[in-house]
Design an enzyme around this catalytic site. Structure first.
Site, PDB file in Angstrom:
ATOM      1  N   GLY A  42      -1.975  -9.158  12.807  1.00  0.00           N
ATOM      2  CA  GLY A  42      -2.580  -7.835  12.975  1.00  0.00           C
ATOM      3  C   GLY A  42      -3.286  -7.267  11.770  1.00  0.00           C
ATOM      4  O   GLY A  42      -3.196  -6.079  11.512  1.00  0.00           O
ATOM      5  N   THR A  43      -4.017  -8.108  11.068  1.00  0.00           N
ATOM      6  CA  THR A  43      -4.823  -7.569   9.960  1.00  0.00           C
ATOM      7  C   THR A  43      -6.253  -8.067  10.038  1.00  0.00           C
ATOM      8  O   THR A  43      -6.496  -9.199  10.449  1.00  0.00           O
ATOM      9  CB  THR A  43      -4.213  -7.928   8.576  1.00  0.00           C
ATOM     10  N   HIS A  53       0.806  -1.228   0.000  1.00  0.00           N
ATOM     11  CA  HIS A  53       0.000   0.000   0.000  1.00  0.00           C
ATOM     12  C   HIS A  53       0.833   1.270   0.000  1.00  0.00           C
ATOM     13  O   HIS A  53       0.344   2.337   0.364  1.00  0.00           O
ATOM     14  CB  HIS A  53      -0.976  -0.014   1.184  1.00  0.00           C
ATOM     15  N   ALA A 100       0.412  -8.664  19.076  1.00  0.00           N
ATOM     16  CA  ALA A 100       1.539  -9.046  18.234  1.00  0.00           C
ATOM     17  C   ALA A 100       2.869  -9.049  18.989  1.00  0.00           C
ATOM     18  O   ALA A 100       3.633 -10.016  18.908  1.00  0.00           O
ATOM     19  CB  ALA A 100       1.619  -8.105  17.031  1.00  0.00           C
TER      20      ALA A 100
HETATM   21  P1  OAD Z   1      -7.358  -2.889  10.305  1.00  0.00           P
HETATM   22  O1  OAD Z   1      -7.444  -1.643  11.104  1.00  0.00           O
HETATM   23  O2  OAD Z   1      -8.470  -3.218   9.393  1.00  0.00           O
HETATM   24  O3  OAD Z   1      -7.203  -4.117  11.274  1.00  0.00           O
HETATM   25  C1  OAD Z   1      -6.308  -4.120  12.340  1.00  0.00           C
HETATM   26  C2  OAD Z   1      -6.284  -5.508  12.924  1.00  0.00           C
HETATM   27  O4  OAD Z   1      -5.283  -5.508  13.929  1.00  0.00           O
HETATM   28  C3  OAD Z   1      -7.584  -5.940  13.586  1.00  0.00           C
HETATM   29  O5  OAD Z   1      -7.875  -7.261  13.154  1.00  0.00           O
HETATM   30  C4  OAD Z   1      -7.267  -5.916  15.081  1.00  0.00           C
HETATM   31  O6  OAD Z   1      -7.952  -6.921  15.809  1.00  0.00           O
HETATM   32  C5  OAD Z   1      -5.776  -6.201  15.059  1.00  0.00           C
HETATM   33  N1  OAD Z   1      -5.023  -5.699  16.226  1.00  0.00           N
HETATM   34  C6  OAD Z   1      -5.262  -4.641  17.027  1.00  0.00           C
HETATM   35  N2  OAD Z   1      -4.321  -4.517  17.969  1.00  0.00           N
HETATM   36  C7  OAD Z   1      -3.424  -5.514  17.756  1.00  0.00           C
HETATM   37  C8  OAD Z   1      -2.215  -5.934  18.390  1.00  0.00           C
HETATM   38  N3  OAD Z   1      -1.700  -5.290  19.438  1.00  0.00           N
HETATM   39  N4  OAD Z   1      -1.584  -7.018  17.886  1.00  0.00           N
HETATM   40  C9  OAD Z   1      -2.084  -7.690  16.824  1.00  0.00           C
HETATM   41  N5  OAD Z   1      -3.215  -7.348  16.202  1.00  0.00           N
HETATM   42  C10 OAD Z   1      -3.881  -6.273  16.642  1.00  0.00           C
HETATM   43  O7  OAD Z   1      -5.955  -2.845   9.541  1.00  0.00           O
HETATM   44  P2  OAD Z   1      -5.496  -3.637   8.245  1.00  0.00           P
HETATM   45  O8  OAD Z   1      -5.994  -5.023   8.238  1.00  0.00           O
HETATM   46  O9  OAD Z   1      -4.040  -3.414   8.105  1.00  0.00           O
HETATM   47  O10 OAD Z   1      -5.474   0.242   3.309  1.00  0.00           O
HETATM   48  O11 OAD Z   1      -6.226  -2.822   7.118  1.00  0.00           O
HETATM   49  C11 OAD Z   1      -5.973  -3.147   5.790  1.00  0.00           C
HETATM   50  C12 OAD Z   1      -5.980  -1.926   4.945  1.00  0.00           C
HETATM   51  O12 OAD Z   1      -7.174  -1.175   5.121  1.00  0.00           O
HETATM   52  C13 OAD Z   1      -4.905  -0.910   5.289  1.00  0.00           C
HETATM   53  O13 OAD Z   1      -3.676  -1.191   4.698  1.00  0.00           O
HETATM   54  C14 OAD Z   1      -5.458   0.348   4.731  1.00  0.00           C
HETATM   55  C15 OAD Z   1      -6.818   0.213   5.349  1.00  0.00           C
HETATM   56  O14 OAD Z   1      -7.779   1.025   4.918  1.00  0.00           O
HETATM   57  C16 OAD Z   1      -5.252   1.301   2.539  1.00  0.00           C
HETATM   58  O15 OAD Z   1      -5.007   2.386   2.994  1.00  0.00           O
HETATM   59  C17 OAD Z   1      -5.332   1.004   1.075  1.00  0.00           C
END
Ligand code: OAD
Ligand code: ZN
Length: 252
Positions: free
Chosen positions: A191-192, A116, A235
């Site tokens: 963490g996604t 990204h 994480a």
């Molecule tokens: P999200 O904000 O959608 O998801 C974050 C994830 O991290 C969730 O599943 C949480 O449960 C988890 N989480 C929170 N705290 C954590 C911790 N301490 N350790 C591990 N996990 C934890 O973020 P992404 O999946 O990265 O795209 O989102 C994907 C894309 O959507 C991003 O790259 C961005 C966004 O809009 C663009 O900008 C194109």
């Protein structure tokens, strides 16, 4: 669960990691979904689009400058360092990330595929000009400037070199990610929420080609249904422990 993950990892032949905003949460970088804070008024998803930028470039730039400033002060956490160490040990072959925060490279990971973009890079909306503000040493000056940033080559508006909603991913990075996923016999998904495509195909490809999926997340995600091992937790905490277990097995 974590013992099983450590065994799979230690035995793997070509492991990769697939990371999202949650891996940087313990570094103080806010995630996207479940996000509330300074920008309660505007959902990040509504600011991160080409339409929003056309309509109100000042608003979009103030959002990105705020994130740049926040992210430049963030340091990698134990999860980023553990992945870098697993790469040095020869176990992890690459990190494929949806994050734009540069924390994997800062922690020492070398083979990083950014799907990204990168928040410290800007690019021209007209010509091919690109600049990494961290590398050019212009970040401070850039963040202080109140006017909209202009291309030093052609004078057009600059934009963040990140992928916005509705935009295609950088082709080479996506191809590289899919190639790695096809080769991988194990993916660590950290963490996604696993709901943003095409990035979320990465763990699915590993699964479909017979590889193992290990997931680390405090919550279930879009990937959890295909996870062979799901480790519920943060994480940094989980990866610190996992690294120790893998080290133990590697020394046996
Ligand atoms: P999200 O904000 O959608 O998801 C974050 C994830 O991290 C969730 O599943 C949480 O449960 C988890 N989480 C929170 N705290 C954590 C911790 N301490 N350790 C591990 N996990 C934890 O973020 P992404 O999946 O990265 O795209 O989102 C994907 C894309 O959507 C991003 O790259 C961005 C966004 O809009 C663009 O900008 C194109
Ligand atoms: Zn230009």
């Amino acid at each position: 669960m974590i013992g099983e993950a450590a065994k799979l990892l230690a035995r793997s032949r070509f492991a990769i990691a697939f990371t999202g905003a949650g891996i940087s949460a313990e570094s103080g970088v806010p995630t996207f979904r479940g996000f509330n804070g300074l920008w309660k008024m505007h959902r990040p998803e509504e600011l991160a689009t080409p339409e929003a930028f056309r309509k109100d470039p000042h608003l979009v730039w103030s959002f990105y400058k705020w994130r740049m400033d926040l992210i430049r002060k963030a340091r990698p956490n134990r999860a980023h360092y553990a992945l870098a160490e697993l790469e040095r040990m020869g176990i992890l072959k690459a990190v494929i990330t949806q994050n734009v925060d540069d924390l994997h490279r800062e922690a020492g990971s070398r083979n990083v595929v950014e799907l990204h973009g990168n928040i410290f890079r800007v690019r021209c909306t007209s010509c091919s000009y690109r600049e990494n503000l961290k590398e050019s040493g212009r970040l401070d000056e850039f963040l202080k400037e109140r006017d909209l940033p202009k291309c030093p080559r052609c004078g057009s508006l600059l934009r963040p070199d990140v992928v916005w909603f509705g935009e295609p991913l950088p082709r080479k990075s996506l191809e590289e990610a899919f190639r790695l996923a096809e080769r991988a016999d194990l993916v660590l998904v950290i963490g996604t929420s696993g709901v943003v495509y095409p990035a979320a195909y990465v763990p699915q490809i590993v699964k479909e080609t017979g590889g193992k999926v290990i997931e680390i997340n405090p919550e279930e995600s879009g990937i959890t249904p295909i996870a062979d091992v799901f480790i519920r937790g943060k994480a940094g905490e989980v990866m610190g422990e996992l690294l120790e277990l893998v080290r133990g097995l590697a020394n046996e």
